[in-house]
Design a protein around this motif. Structure first.
Motif, short mmCIF file in Angstrom:
data_model
loop_
_atom_site.label_atom_id
_atom_site.label_comp_id
_atom_site.label_asym_id
_atom_site.label_seq_id
_atom_site.Cartn_x
_atom_site.Cartn_y
_atom_site.Cartn_z
N ILE A 3 -27.37 33.77 42.21
CA ILE A 3 -26.87 32.66 41.42
C ILE A 3 -25.36 32.59 41.60
CG2 ILE A 3 -26.71 31.63 39.12
CD1 ILE A 3 -29.61 31.98 40.23
N LEU A 4 -24.87 31.45 42.06
CA LEU A 4 -23.44 31.25 42.28
C LEU A 4 -22.76 30.65 41.05
CD1 LEU A 4 -23.61 29.76 45.87
CD2 LEU A 4 -23.14 32.13 45.21
N SER A 5 -23.47 29.75 40.37
CA SER A 5 -22.88 29.08 39.22
C SER A 5 -23.98 28.44 38.38
CB SER A 5 -21.90 28.00 39.69
OG SER A 5 -21.25 27.38 38.60
N THR A 6 -23.78 28.39 37.08
CA THR A 6 -24.61 27.57 36.20
C THR A 6 -23.65 26.78 35.31
OG1 THR A 6 -24.84 29.16 34.38
CG2 THR A 6 -26.48 29.29 36.16
N TRP A 7 -24.06 25.58 34.95
CA TRP A 7 -23.20 24.75 34.10
C TRP A 7 -24.04 23.76 33.31
CZ3 TRP A 7 -23.80 24.32 39.26
CH2 TRP A 7 -24.07 23.06 39.81
N SER A 8 -23.47 23.27 32.22
CA SER A 8 -24.22 22.40 31.31
C SER A 8 -24.58 21.09 32.00
CB SER A 8 -23.41 22.14 30.04
OG SER A 8 -22.34 21.27 30.31
N PRO A 9 -25.61 20.39 31.49
CA PRO A 9 -26.10 19.17 32.14
C PRO A 9 -25.02 18.11 32.36
CG PRO A 9 -27.60 19.84 30.41
CD PRO A 9 -26.41 20.74 30.32
N VAL A 10 -24.03 18.04 31.49
CA VAL A 10 -22.96 17.05 31.66
C VAL A 10 -21.59 17.74 31.70
CG1 VAL A 10 -24.23 15.10 30.72
CG2 VAL A 10 -22.92 16.56 29.18
N GLY A 11 -21.59 18.98 32.11
CA GLY A 11 -20.36 19.75 32.16
C GLY A 11 -19.75 19.81 33.54
N THR A 12 -18.64 20.49 33.62
CA THR A 12 -17.93 20.71 34.88
C THR A 12 -18.20 22.15 35.31
OG1 THR A 12 -16.21 19.17 34.19
CG2 THR A 12 -15.67 20.68 35.99
N PRO A 13 -18.73 22.34 36.51
CA PRO A 13 -19.01 23.71 36.96
C PRO A 13 -17.74 24.46 37.31
CG PRO A 13 -19.51 22.15 38.69
CD PRO A 13 -19.12 21.34 37.48
N ALA A 14 -17.87 25.77 37.33
CA ALA A 14 -16.77 26.62 37.78
C ALA A 14 -16.55 26.37 39.27
CB ALA A 14 -17.12 28.08 37.53
N GLY A 15 -15.46 26.87 39.78
CA GLY A 15 -15.14 26.68 41.19
C GLY A 15 -16.28 27.09 42.11
N GLY A 16 -16.28 26.55 43.29
CA GLY A 16 -17.29 26.89 44.28
C GLY A 16 -18.41 25.88 44.39
N VAL A 17 -18.52 24.95 43.43
CA VAL A 17 -19.52 23.90 43.50
C VAL A 17 -18.84 22.66 44.09
CG1 VAL A 17 -21.12 22.43 42.21
CG2 VAL A 17 -20.81 24.82 41.55
N PRO A 18 -19.32 22.16 45.23
CA PRO A 18 -18.68 21.00 45.84
C PRO A 18 -18.60 19.82 44.86
CG PRO A 18 -20.25 21.97 47.35
CD PRO A 18 -20.44 22.66 46.03
N THR A 19 -17.49 19.10 44.91
CA THR A 19 -17.22 18.01 43.99
C THR A 19 -18.32 16.95 44.00
OG1 THR A 19 -14.85 18.37 44.29
CG2 THR A 19 -15.51 16.25 43.36
N GLY A 20 -18.79 16.56 45.17
CA GLY A 20 -19.84 15.53 45.26
C GLY A 20 -21.12 15.98 44.57
N LEU A 21 -21.48 17.24 44.73
CA LEU A 21 -22.68 17.76 44.08
C LEU A 21 -22.48 17.85 42.57
CD1 LEU A 21 -25.53 18.90 44.40
CD2 LEU A 21 -24.49 21.16 44.68
N ALA A 22 -21.32 18.30 42.13
CA ALA A 22 -21.03 18.38 40.70
C ALA A 22 -21.11 16.99 40.07
CB ALA A 22 -19.66 19.00 40.46
#
Length: 146
Positions: A3-22
């Motif tokens: 697991i690289l990152s988890t984030w809320s359904p309408v939140g901003t992920p921590a670094g490492g998640v590409p902007t387009g995917l976020a």
């Protein structure tokens, strides 16, 4: 799976998640929470993982996390933004239809769900029968909060 990152359904992920995917996750998450919040798994979050099943090379996979991975699928994070939104919408629709028995999002006046489509570089929810575009993905429940 790592697991690289988890984030809320309408939140901003921590670094490492590409902007387009976020952004694609934010848009689909906004539509989910604005239309069927009571039908979603308690505490679900987006999940980005590295996956290398059966000895294959690892690659990014997107899915849902609720204390454990609920589902995931490999994702090409280099896709254009509209295609990433379609990927995320399709991924969620597949899970909700196949495992939660929820047709989402409902097409007004019909018994089928809307379908995600791209038109002129934008991602839309469209009636599959009439081909009428009903809402940009991310605005199904109304305008985005300011």
């Amino acid at each position: 799976m790592t697991i690289l990152s988890t984030w809320s359904p309408v939140g901003t992920p921590a670094g490492g998640v590409p902007t387009g995917l976020a952004d694609a996750c934010l848009r689909v998450g906004r539509d989910l929470l604005g239309t069927i919040p009571e039908r979603l798994p308690a505490g679900f979050r987006w999940m980005l993982a590295e996956e290398g099943p059966d000895g294959l090379p690892a690659g990014p996979a997107l899915g849902w996390w609720a204390g454990e991975p609920l589902f995931w699928r490999g994702v090409d994070v280099t896709l254009p933004d509209a295609r990433l939104a379609l990927f995320v919408a399709d991924l969620v629709q597949d899970h909700l239809t196949g495992y939660a028995f929820v047709q989402w999002p409902e097409c007004p006046g019909h018994t089928h769900p809307l379908e995600p489509v791209a038109d002129a570089g934008e991602a839309w929810w469209r009636c599959p029968a009439s081909h009428r575009k009903l809402s940009p993905i991310g605005l199904l429940a109304g305008p985005a909060p300011a």
